[in-house]
Design a protein around this motif. Structure first.
Motif, PDB file in Angstrom:
ATOM      1  N   GLY A  97       0.810  -1.229   0.000  1.00 54.28           N
ATOM      2  CA  GLY A  97       0.000   0.000   0.000  1.00 54.28           C
ATOM      3  C   GLY A  97       0.837   1.269   0.000  1.00 54.28           C
ATOM      4  N   GLN A  98       2.068   1.191  -0.431  1.00 56.37           N
ATOM      5  CA  GLN A  98       2.962   2.381  -0.454  1.00 56.37           C
ATOM      6  C   GLN A  98       3.253   2.776  -1.899  1.00 56.37           C
ATOM      7  OE1 GLN A  98       6.240   2.415   2.332  1.00 56.37           O
ATOM      8  NE2 GLN A  98       7.606   3.257   0.738  1.00 56.37           N
ATOM      9  N   MET A  99       3.176   4.090  -2.152  1.00 49.80           N
ATOM     10  CA  MET A  99       3.478   4.621  -3.490  1.00 49.80           C
ATOM     11  C   MET A  99       4.793   5.386  -3.447  1.00 49.80           C
ATOM     12  SD  MET A  99       1.305   7.180  -5.951  1.00 49.80           S
ATOM     13  CE  MET A  99       0.182   5.914  -6.465  1.00 49.80           C
ATOM     14  N   GLU A 100       5.692   4.960  -4.315  1.00 52.92           N
ATOM     15  CA  GLU A 100       6.984   5.652  -4.422  1.00 52.92           C
ATOM     16  C   GLU A 100       6.872   6.712  -5.534  1.00 52.92           C
ATOM     17  OE1 GLU A 100       9.802   2.622  -5.219  1.00 52.92           O
ATOM     18  OE2 GLU A 100       9.750   1.792  -3.157  1.00 52.92           O
ATOM     19  N   VAL A 101       7.200   7.962  -5.202  1.00 51.01           N
ATOM     20  CA  VAL A 101       7.062   9.104  -6.134  1.00 51.01           C
ATOM     21  C   VAL A 101       8.454   9.539  -6.585  1.00 51.01           C
ATOM     22  CG1 VAL A 101       6.213  11.454  -6.414  1.00 51.01           C
ATOM     23  CG2 VAL A 101       4.933   9.808  -5.013  1.00 51.01           C
ATOM     24  N   TYR A 102       8.634   9.629  -7.920  1.00 52.81           N
ATOM     25  CA  TYR A 102       9.931  10.006  -8.505  1.00 52.81           C
ATOM     26  C   TYR A 102       9.771  11.257  -9.391  1.00 52.81           C
ATOM     27  CZ  TYR A 102      11.358   5.295  -7.161  1.00 52.81           C
ATOM     28  OH  TYR A 102      11.627   4.138  -6.449  1.00 52.81           O
ATOM     29  N   ASP A 103      10.866  12.013  -9.469  1.00 55.44           N
ATOM     30  CA  ASP A 103      10.898  13.157 -10.397  1.00 55.44           C
ATOM     31  C   ASP A 103      10.855  12.645 -11.827  1.00 55.44           C
ATOM     32  OD1 ASP A 103      11.059  15.126  -8.473  1.00 55.44           O
ATOM     33  OD2 ASP A 103      13.243  14.951  -8.304  1.00 55.44           O
ATOM     34  N   ALA A 104      10.129  13.364 -12.700  1.00 55.84           N
ATOM     35  CA  ALA A 104      10.010  12.950 -14.096  1.00 55.84           C
ATOM     36  C   ALA A 104      10.201  14.154 -15.019  1.00 55.84           C
ATOM     37  CB  ALA A 104       8.652  12.303 -14.337  1.00 55.84           C
ATOM     38  N   GLU A 105      10.430  13.858 -16.279  1.00 59.20           N
ATOM     39  CA  GLU A 105      10.640  14.886 -17.291  1.00 59.20           C
ATOM     40  C   GLU A 105       9.846  14.514 -18.539  1.00 59.20           C
ATOM     41  OE1 GLU A 105      14.420  17.483 -18.963  1.00 59.20           O
ATOM     42  OE2 GLU A 105      14.732  15.394 -18.431  1.00 59.20           O
ATOM     43  N   LEU A 106       9.146  15.505 -19.128  1.00 54.79           N
ATOM     44  CA  LEU A 106       8.264  15.248 -20.252  1.00 54.79           C
ATOM     45  C   LEU A 106       8.984  15.549 -21.570  1.00 54.79           C
ATOM     46  CD1 LEU A 106       5.403  14.474 -21.138  1.00 54.79           C
ATOM     47  CD2 LEU A 106       4.797  16.911 -20.986  1.00 54.79           C
ATOM     48  N   PHE A 107       8.916  14.611 -22.506  1.00 54.35           N
ATOM     49  CA  PHE A 107       9.506  14.778 -23.832  1.00 54.35           C
ATOM     50  C   PHE A 107       8.394  14.824 -24.874  1.00 54.35           C
ATOM     51  CE2 PHE A 107      13.085  13.336 -21.455  1.00 54.35           C
ATOM     52  CZ  PHE A 107      14.211  13.798 -22.123  1.00 54.35           C
ATOM     53  N   ASN A 108       8.500  15.750 -25.795  1.00 48.30           N
ATOM     54  CA  ASN A 108       7.552  15.850 -26.896  1.00 48.30           C
ATOM     55  C   ASN A 108       8.155  15.140 -28.107  1.00 48.30           C
ATOM     56  OD1 ASN A 108       5.245  16.717 -28.319  1.00 48.30           O
ATOM     57  ND2 ASN A 108       6.399  18.450 -29.171  1.00 48.30           N
ATOM     58  N   MET A 109       7.607  14.000 -28.469  1.00 55.94           N
ATOM     59  CA  MET A 109       8.160  13.182 -29.540  1.00 55.94           C
ATOM     60  C   MET A 109       7.576  13.632 -30.889  1.00 55.94           C
ATOM     61  SD  MET A 109      10.030  11.386 -27.624  1.00 55.94           S
ATOM     62  CE  MET A 109      10.674  10.151 -28.752  1.00 55.94           C
ATOM     63  N   GLN A 110       8.474  13.940 -31.808  1.00 60.14           N
ATOM     64  CA  GLN A 110       8.064  14.387 -33.129  1.00 60.14           C
ATOM     65  C   GLN A 110       8.571  13.409 -34.179  1.00 60.14           C
ATOM     66  OE1 GLN A 110       9.583  18.353 -33.582  1.00 60.14           O
ATOM     67  NE2 GLN A 110       8.016  19.271 -32.258  1.00 60.14           N
ATOM     68  N   PRO A 111       7.798  13.201 -35.247  1.00 61.27           N
ATOM     69  CA  PRO A 111       8.256  12.262 -36.292  1.00 61.27           C
ATOM     70  C   PRO A 111       9.523  12.768 -36.979  1.00 61.27           C
ATOM     71  CG  PRO A 111       6.192  13.331 -36.917  1.00 61.27           C
ATOM     72  CD  PRO A 111       6.486  13.757 -35.523  1.00 61.27           C
ATOM     73  N   LEU A 112      10.443  11.862 -37.266  1.00 67.51           N
ATOM     74  CA  LEU A 112      11.709  12.184 -37.909  1.00 67.51           C
ATOM     75  C   LEU A 112      11.723  11.546 -39.287  1.00 67.51           C
ATOM     76  CD1 LEU A 112      14.596  13.404 -37.607  1.00 67.51           C
ATOM     77  CD2 LEU A 112      15.328  11.141 -36.839  1.00 67.51           C
ATOM     78  N   PHE A 113      11.953  12.386 -40.299  1.00 63.79           N
ATOM     79  CA  PHE A 113      11.990  11.889 -41.669  1.00 63.79           C
ATOM     80  C   PHE A 113      13.431  11.742 -42.131  1.00 63.79           C
ATOM     81  CE2 PHE A 113       8.001  14.169 -41.051  1.00 63.79           C
ATOM     82  CZ  PHE A 113       7.094  13.192 -41.414  1.00 63.79           C
ATOM     83  N   ALA A 114      13.606  11.084 -43.263  1.00 62.39           N
ATOM     84  CA  ALA A 114      14.953  10.710 -43.720  1.00 62.39           C
ATOM     85  C   ALA A 114      15.831  11.911 -44.031  1.00 62.39           C
ATOM     86  CB  ALA A 114      14.851   9.810 -44.950  1.00 62.39           C
ATOM     87  N   ASP A 115      15.239  13.029 -44.526  1.00 62.46           N
ATOM     88  CA  ASP A 115      16.059  14.175 -44.929  1.00 62.46           C
ATOM     89  C   ASP A 115      16.288  15.167 -43.797  1.00 62.46           C
ATOM     90  OD1 ASP A 115      13.467  14.875 -44.755  1.00 62.46           O
ATOM     91  OD2 ASP A 115      13.454  16.211 -46.502  1.00 62.46           O
TER      92      ASP A 115
END
Length: 418
Positions: A97-115
């Protein structure tokens, strides 16, 4: 029916999961993730541990069978919310019944094309571009119609200027090949030596009397002569005490002082001499300037017709910083010198102390002699007493009939070589 009671949990803040590395949260800019099992994530950390800014930089990549994604926590693609708020991830242990809370960081994922590349590094071409070239590129891409038209006009002018320079260089090479360097140098020297004749007043070589060689009317017209009556009155009525005061205050040049000492007693002759001396003094003061920035060349005491004559005949009109101004160039200074010499000749019965004038005009002796010989004066020497037991040689210039042959610097240099 009794309400369902949710089990309570205790939470514990644990900081970062790994040392100096927060937990990773992702969001996709082009939609929601439907099947997370097909994703392969890779996290890249900066290796620069000394720079505090670069030390926390990270790049996260995600690959699927169809497309690749990339996100980072620095640069233009980074989310602003990472600096404005904090993110946390909680892991619940259902057993304890214990919740461990950690620092997090948000990344915005964008599609990467070949060029595309992960981080657009400046190319060698952009690094070598000047600030002007970069500004021109911005105008081409985002400028207004007026800015683009001005850019095209400037580029056309630049091309035209380069073409003109190439044409001039080619023509110069052809002339050098045809005439030779020595002949061109000789022609340039000859042209330079002939400049003396450009600023000399009209010379009447067939005159029967010295006063007709350089006519007084060519120096001062009758209207200009009449305008000098008022300004020259102080010189006409000058006393010996006032002359001594001029010497003490150094308000006038030596030639003017000597001429005032020997003013004739005849009223008509004295008036003529005073007007000539005043105009000569004005010319010398005018010559000492470089640029005339106001309409009145030497102040409010100058008659309008004389001021106009000074600006029209003894200055060059130039354009500078958006305004017109009157410039006294070297050629104009030489012209003023010639007029001063002629006035001095008319004042002193056509024999003048060139050394005295040379010092008042701040000229070298060589240059003064060159101008005097170009004006057909006979040059001689005499000793002048300065103090008891002290003498110095002065050069005299005399205008007499018949006139000696005209001499210029070219003839003088030939004699020295011989």
């Amino acid at each position: 029916m009794a309400a369902e009671v949710l089990p309570s949990a205790r939470w514990q803040y644990c900081g970062e999961p790994d040392e100096s590395q927060r937990a990773v949260l992702v969001q996709f800019s082009n939609g929601k993730l439907q099947n997370p099992c097909n994703l392969r994530f890779t996290l890249y950390n900066s290796t620069d541990s000394t720079n505090p800014r670069k030390r926390s930089q990270r790049i996260l990549t995600a690959e699927t069978d169809r497309l690749s994604y990339v996100g980072n926590n620095f640069g233009t693609g980074a989310l602003k919310c990472n600096t404005l708020c904090r993110h946390f991830v909680g892991i619940l242990n259902k057993t304890s019944g214990q919740m461990e809370v950690y620092d997090a960081e948000l990344f915005n994922m964008q599609p990467l094309f070949a060029d595309e590349s992960v981080e657009s590094e400046p190319t060698s071409e952009s690094q070598t571009k000047t600030f002007r070239e970069k500004m021109d590129s911005c105008i081409e891409a985002f400028g207004t119609t007026k800015q683009k038209r001005a850019l095209n006009s400037r580029r056309m002018n630049k091309v035209g200027s380069e073409s003109l320079n190439l044409a001039v260089a080619k023509a110069a090479e052809e002339i050098i090949d045809t005439k030779g360097v020595e002949a061109l140098v000789s022609d340039a020297i000859q042209d330079d030596l002939q400049d003396d004749s450009l600023y000399l007043p009209p010379c009447y070589t067939d005159a029967a009397k010295p006063e007709d060689v350089y006519k007084f009317e060519d120096i001062l017209s009758p209207v200009e002569y009449d305008a000098l009556e008022g300004p020259s009155e102080a010189f006409r009525k000058v006393t010996s005490e006032e002359i001594l005061k001029m010497i003490e205050e150094n308000s006038h040049c030596s030639f003017v002082i000597e001429a005032l000492k020997s003013l004739p007693s005849n009223e008509e002759s004295r008036d003529r001499q005073a007007r000539c001396i005043w105009f000569l003094d004005t010319l010398i003061k005018f010559r000492a300037q470089k640029v005339i920035k106001r309409k009145s060349a030497l102040g409010p005491g100058i008659p309008h017709i004389i001021n106009t004559k000074l600006l029209k005949h003894f200055t060059c009109l130039t354009y500078n910083n958006g305004s017109l101004r009157n410039l006294i160039s070297n050629s104009m200074k030489a012209k003023i010198t010639a007029y001063v010499v002629i006035l001095a000749l008319h004042i002193n019965d056509f024999q003048i102390d060139l050394t005295l004038l040379q010092r008042d005009l701040k000229l070298s002796e060589k240059r003064m002699i060159e101008i005097a010989k170009a004006m057909r004066l006979k040059i001689s020497k005499r000793k002048v007493s300065l103090a008891p037991g002290r003498e110095e040689d002065h050069r005299l210039g005399t205008l007499s009939i018949p006139l000696p042959p005209a001499q210029n610097s070219n003839q003088q240099s030939k004699r020295k070589k011989m």
